[in-house]
Scaffold this active site. Structure first.
Site, PDB file in Angstrom:
ATOM      1  CB  THR A 169      -4.033 -11.716 -53.204  1.00 39.65           C
ATOM      2  OG1 THR A 169      -2.987 -12.447 -52.595  1.00 39.65           O
ATOM      3  CG2 THR A 169      -4.887 -12.654 -54.035  1.00 39.65           C
ATOM      4  CB  THR A 184      -6.706 -10.523 -50.325  1.00 44.47           C
ATOM      5  OG1 THR A 184      -5.321 -10.181 -50.213  1.00 44.47           O
ATOM      6  CG2 THR A 184      -7.535  -9.472 -49.632  1.00 44.47           C
ATOM      7  N   GLY A 185      -5.250 -12.044 -47.975  1.00 41.56           N
ATOM      8  CA  GLY A 185      -4.820 -12.085 -46.576  1.00 41.56           C
ATOM      9  C   GLY A 185      -3.850 -13.212 -46.356  1.00 41.56           C
ATOM     10  NE  ARG A 222       2.606 -18.920 -47.889  1.00 38.18           N
ATOM     11  CZ  ARG A 222       1.649 -18.106 -48.326  1.00 38.18           C
ATOM     12  NH1 ARG A 222       1.598 -17.741 -49.583  1.00 38.18           N
ATOM     13  NH2 ARG A 222       0.734 -17.643 -47.500  1.00 38.18           N
ATOM     14  CB  VAL A 223       1.235 -23.508 -52.081  1.00 43.63           C
ATOM     15  CG1 VAL A 223      -0.105 -23.242 -52.727  1.00 43.63           C
ATOM     16  CG2 VAL A 223       2.247 -23.942 -53.136  1.00 43.63           C
ATOM     17  N   GLY A 224       0.027 -20.663 -50.695  1.00 44.62           N
ATOM     18  CA  GLY A 224      -0.993 -20.103 -49.806  1.00 44.62           C
ATOM     19  C   GLY A 224      -2.384 -20.583 -50.149  1.00 44.62           C
ATOM     20  CG  ASP A 225      -5.486 -17.843 -49.352  1.00 42.68           C
ATOM     21  OD1 ASP A 225      -4.356 -17.340 -49.200  1.00 42.68           O
ATOM     22  OD2 ASP A 225      -6.463 -17.203 -49.780  1.00 42.68           O
ATOM     23  N   GLY A 265      -2.508 -16.537 -46.038  1.00 38.40           N
ATOM     24  CA  GLY A 265      -3.055 -17.813 -46.457  1.00 38.40           C
ATOM     25  C   GLY A 265      -3.056 -18.885 -45.382  1.00 38.40           C
TER      26      GLY A 265
HETATM   27  N1  ASP Z   1      -3.521 -14.933 -49.724  1.00 41.10           N
HETATM   28  C1  ASP Z   1      -2.208 -14.765 -50.280  1.00 41.10           C
HETATM   29  C2  ASP Z   1      -1.310 -15.883 -49.805  1.00 41.10           C
HETATM   30  O1  ASP Z   1      -1.352 -16.218 -48.635  1.00 41.10           O
HETATM   31  C3  ASP Z   1      -1.564 -13.457 -49.945  1.00 41.10           C
HETATM   32  C4  ASP Z   1      -2.397 -12.218 -50.098  1.00 41.10           C
HETATM   33  O2  ASP Z   1      -3.610 -12.272 -50.140  1.00 41.10           O
HETATM   34  O3  ASP Z   1      -1.829 -11.139 -50.206  1.00 41.10           O
HETATM   35  O4  ASP Z   1      -0.545 -16.366 -50.594  1.00 41.10           O
END
Ligand code: ASP
Length: 276
Positions: A143, A194-195, A171-174, A197
């Site tokens: 991200t 980032t990380g 799917r939807v992340g953070d 979600g």
């Molecule tokens: N935070 C993002 C998600 O979960 C992924 C990422 O940070 O690489 O969609």
């Protein structure tokens, strides 16, 4: 981090800094810094977004400014180069905060945002086959995000992503969730995450870090406390950019690496992939 990614980060930092230096807003600096990264194809965002299990790219982005607490976001948009600009348009051109799916893509088309059609054909897997192949998403992340403070004392934060590897379509992340992947409030701070979600959402990490900043924790301490909570409570993994309204900031991660950087206009931008 590859040499190309380091160069891409430097280029993005220069664009953001020069906008601020010429009196631009933190919001514009954040948007344009992220646009450089989305355009580069070097990160999991914009043209570099990974494919979901059906071989379609679906992207999420959000942006927020800390003066009026205005925010905009898009989720699961397809075929556009700059989801971050779509997020800003949601914020500025509608009364809404979040648009999703094909109708969010239509919104971006309405504003004639640049398209980027990927040539890969959608994979014709049955839903059951995709469901079996899904992974928890511990793989590579990428991200892109930014935080900025302008000369008027306003802070802003944004993030843009192609999600995580081998995720179930839909799917939807953070990243497009205000308070989870991004938050900005002139009275507390600006945070971009980032990380994974699924963990970040359950702790509402960005807002939690801002709340601690409002209680006088330093950006480094606030980020460390909340990332520790993420690890211990939900076995999460993440990295954060945290900025206080007085300009103090921290780049903190509990993942092995996090490509990031900063620049105050002097010398060369600092970029690296291991911070505190
Ligand atoms: N935070 C993002 C998600 O979960 C992924 C990422 O940070 O690489 O969609």
């Amino acid at each position: 981090m590859t040499a190309a990614q380091a160069a891409g980060l430097c280029a993005a930092l220069r664009v953001g800094y020069h906008l601020l230096d010429r009196g631009g807003s933190a919001l514009t600096a954040v948007e344009h810094t992220i646009r450089v990264l989305e355009q580069s194809g070097l990160f999991n965002a914009g043209t570099g977004s990974r494919l979901q299990l059906d071989s379609v790219r679906r992207m999420d982005a959000s942006i927020m400014e800390g003066d009026g607490l205005r925010a905009g976001a898009v989720a699961s948009v397809e075929d556009i180069v700059h989801p971050i600009t779509a997020a800003r348009l949601v914020m500025e051109e509608t009364d809404h905060v979040l648009l999703v799916g094909p109708l969010a893509t239509k919104f971006a088309e309405y504003f004639q945002l640049e398209r980027h059609k990927i040539r890969t054909l959608p994979r014709r897997l049955s839903y059951a086959a995709m469901f079996k192949r899904k992974r928890p998403g511990r793989d590579r992340h990428g991200t892109v995000g930014a935080v900025a403070l302008d000369r008027f004392g306003t802070i802003a934060a944004g993030a843009s992503t192609g999600g995580i590897d081998l995720m179930l379509p839909g799917r939807v992340g953070d990243t497009p969730m205000i308070g989870c992947g991004v938050y900005a409030d002139n009275e507390s701070g600006a945070v971009s995450m980032t990380g994974l979600g699924e963990g970040i959402i359950r702790i509402a990490v960005a807002k939690e870090i801002c709340d601690r900043l409002a209680q006088e924790a330093s950006p480094a301490a606030a980020a460390r406390q909340v990332l520790r909570k993420l690890v211990t409570r939900v076995q999460g993994a993440a990295g954060t950019l945290a900025l206080a309204p007085d300009g103090r900031f921290a780049i903190t991660h509990v993942t092995p690496r996090m490509a990031a950087g900063w620049w105050n206009g002097k010398g060369e931008p600092t970029v690296g992939d291991r911070f505190q």
